[in-house]
Design a protein around this motif. Sequence first.
Motif, mmCIF file in Angstrom:
data_model
loop_
_atom_site.group_PDB
_atom_site.id
_atom_site.type_symbol
_atom_site.label_atom_id
_atom_site.label_comp_id
_atom_site.label_asym_id
_atom_site.label_seq_id
_atom_site.Cartn_x
_atom_site.Cartn_y
_atom_site.Cartn_z
ATOM 1 N N VAL A 29 0.702 -1.168 -0.073
ATOM 2 C CA VAL A 29 -0.107 -0.047 0.081
ATOM 3 C C VAL A 29 0.765 1.211 0.011
ATOM 4 C CG1 VAL A 29 -1.679 1.249 1.252
ATOM 5 C CG2 VAL A 29 -1.728 -1.297 1.198
ATOM 6 N N VAL A 30 1.915 1.392 0.801
ATOM 7 C CA VAL A 30 2.692 2.462 0.938
ATOM 8 C C VAL A 30 3.469 2.601 -0.510
ATOM 9 C CG1 VAL A 30 4.978 3.167 1.865
ATOM 10 C CG2 VAL A 30 3.307 2.295 3.232
ATOM 11 N N LYS A 31 3.935 1.565 -1.128
ATOM 12 C CA LYS A 31 4.567 1.444 -2.290
ATOM 13 C C LYS A 31 3.818 2.173 -3.267
ATOM 14 C CE LYS A 31 7.160 -1.436 -5.413
ATOM 15 N NZ LYS A 31 7.654 -2.805 -5.521
ATOM 16 N N ASN A 32 2.354 1.623 -3.642
ATOM 17 C CA ASN A 32 1.337 2.039 -4.477
ATOM 18 C C ASN A 32 1.068 3.516 -4.305
ATOM 19 O OD1 ASN A 32 1.443 -0.263 -5.971
ATOM 20 N ND2 ASN A 32 -0.654 -1.064 -4.944
ATOM 21 N N LEU A 33 0.764 3.897 -3.235
ATOM 22 C CA LEU A 33 0.463 5.418 -2.860
ATOM 23 C C LEU A 33 1.658 6.337 -3.289
ATOM 24 C CD1 LEU A 33 -1.361 5.206 0.727
ATOM 25 C CD2 LEU A 33 -2.446 5.528 -1.580
ATOM 26 N N GLN A 34 2.871 5.833 -3.008
ATOM 27 C CA GLN A 34 3.814 6.841 -3.407
ATOM 28 C C GLN A 34 4.051 6.651 -4.961
ATOM 29 O OE1 GLN A 34 7.511 5.536 -1.819
ATOM 30 N NE2 GLN A 34 8.651 7.369 -2.049
ATOM 31 N N LYS A 35 3.919 5.800 -5.475
ATOM 32 C CA LYS A 35 4.007 5.663 -6.909
ATOM 33 C C LYS A 35 2.870 6.372 -7.828
ATOM 34 C CE LYS A 35 2.726 2.043 -9.197
ATOM 35 N NZ LYS A 35 2.804 0.584 -9.978
ATOM 36 N N ASN A 36 1.649 6.137 -7.238
ATOM 37 C CA ASN A 36 0.681 6.689 -8.049
ATOM 38 C C ASN A 36 0.168 8.004 -7.667
ATOM 39 O OD1 ASN A 36 0.041 4.237 -9.122
ATOM 40 N ND2 ASN A 36 -1.482 3.390 -7.644
ATOM 41 N N PHE A 37 0.384 8.496 -6.387
ATOM 42 C CA PHE A 37 0.178 9.918 -5.967
ATOM 43 C C PHE A 37 1.156 10.767 -5.592
ATOM 44 C CE2 PHE A 37 -3.466 6.910 -5.056
ATOM 45 C CZ PHE A 37 -4.596 7.543 -6.138
ATOM 46 N N GLY A 38 2.403 10.131 -5.503
ATOM 47 C CA GLY A 38 3.581 10.909 -4.962
ATOM 48 C C GLY A 38 3.648 11.233 -3.512
ATOM 49 N N VAL A 39 2.853 10.619 -2.748
ATOM 50 C CA VAL A 39 2.786 10.890 -1.215
ATOM 51 C C VAL A 39 3.446 9.754 -0.263
ATOM 52 C CG1 VAL A 39 0.656 12.387 -1.419
ATOM 53 C CG2 VAL A 39 0.343 9.927 -1.007
ATOM 54 N N TRP A 40 3.983 9.926 0.702
ATOM 55 C CA TRP A 40 4.696 9.161 1.386
ATOM 56 C C TRP A 40 3.771 8.818 2.550
ATOM 57 C CZ3 TRP A 40 6.952 8.311 5.944
ATOM 58 C CH2 TRP A 40 7.553 6.985 6.162
ATOM 59 N N ARG A 41 3.385 7.762 2.873
ATOM 60 C CA ARG A 41 2.503 7.680 4.258
ATOM 61 C C ARG A 41 3.392 6.533 5.131
ATOM 62 N NH1 ARG A 41 -0.280 11.764 3.580
ATOM 63 N NH2 ARG A 41 -2.211 11.848 2.236
ATOM 64 N N SER A 42 3.483 6.506 6.313
ATOM 65 C CA SER A 42 4.173 5.518 7.125
ATOM 66 C C SER A 42 3.010 4.086 7.240
ATOM 67 C CB SER A 42 4.659 5.879 8.300
ATOM 68 O OG SER A 42 3.716 6.188 9.301
ATOM 69 N N LYS A 43 3.497 3.086 7.435
ATOM 70 C CA LYS A 43 2.718 1.961 7.508
ATOM 71 C C LYS A 43 1.868 2.188 8.773
ATOM 72 C CE LYS A 43 5.981 -1.267 5.876
ATOM 73 N NZ LYS A 43 6.948 -2.617 6.324
#
Length: 72
Positions: A29-43
């Motif tokens: 989920v972290v990886k997909n959000l970063q790839k698709n939206f350019g945001v980094w969220r912690s687990k």
Amino acid sequence: MSFVEMVEMVDILKRADYDGKKAKIMAKVVKNLQKNFGVWRSKDQLRKRWSDLKIREHDQYRRIRRVLQKSK
């Protein structure tokens, strides 16, 4: 967290039948959000958000599920 990001998160977690203990799924989920939206969220942030959606924010969770059902 935007609505579109939450839809993406819920989609992945529902498909994988996430129960809160599978670290690989949350990493995905972290990886997909970063790839698709350019945001980094912690687990931890995502775990908390998932818990809040299921427990406290029933209306928004239902809305997200409806969006996912329409897209399939």
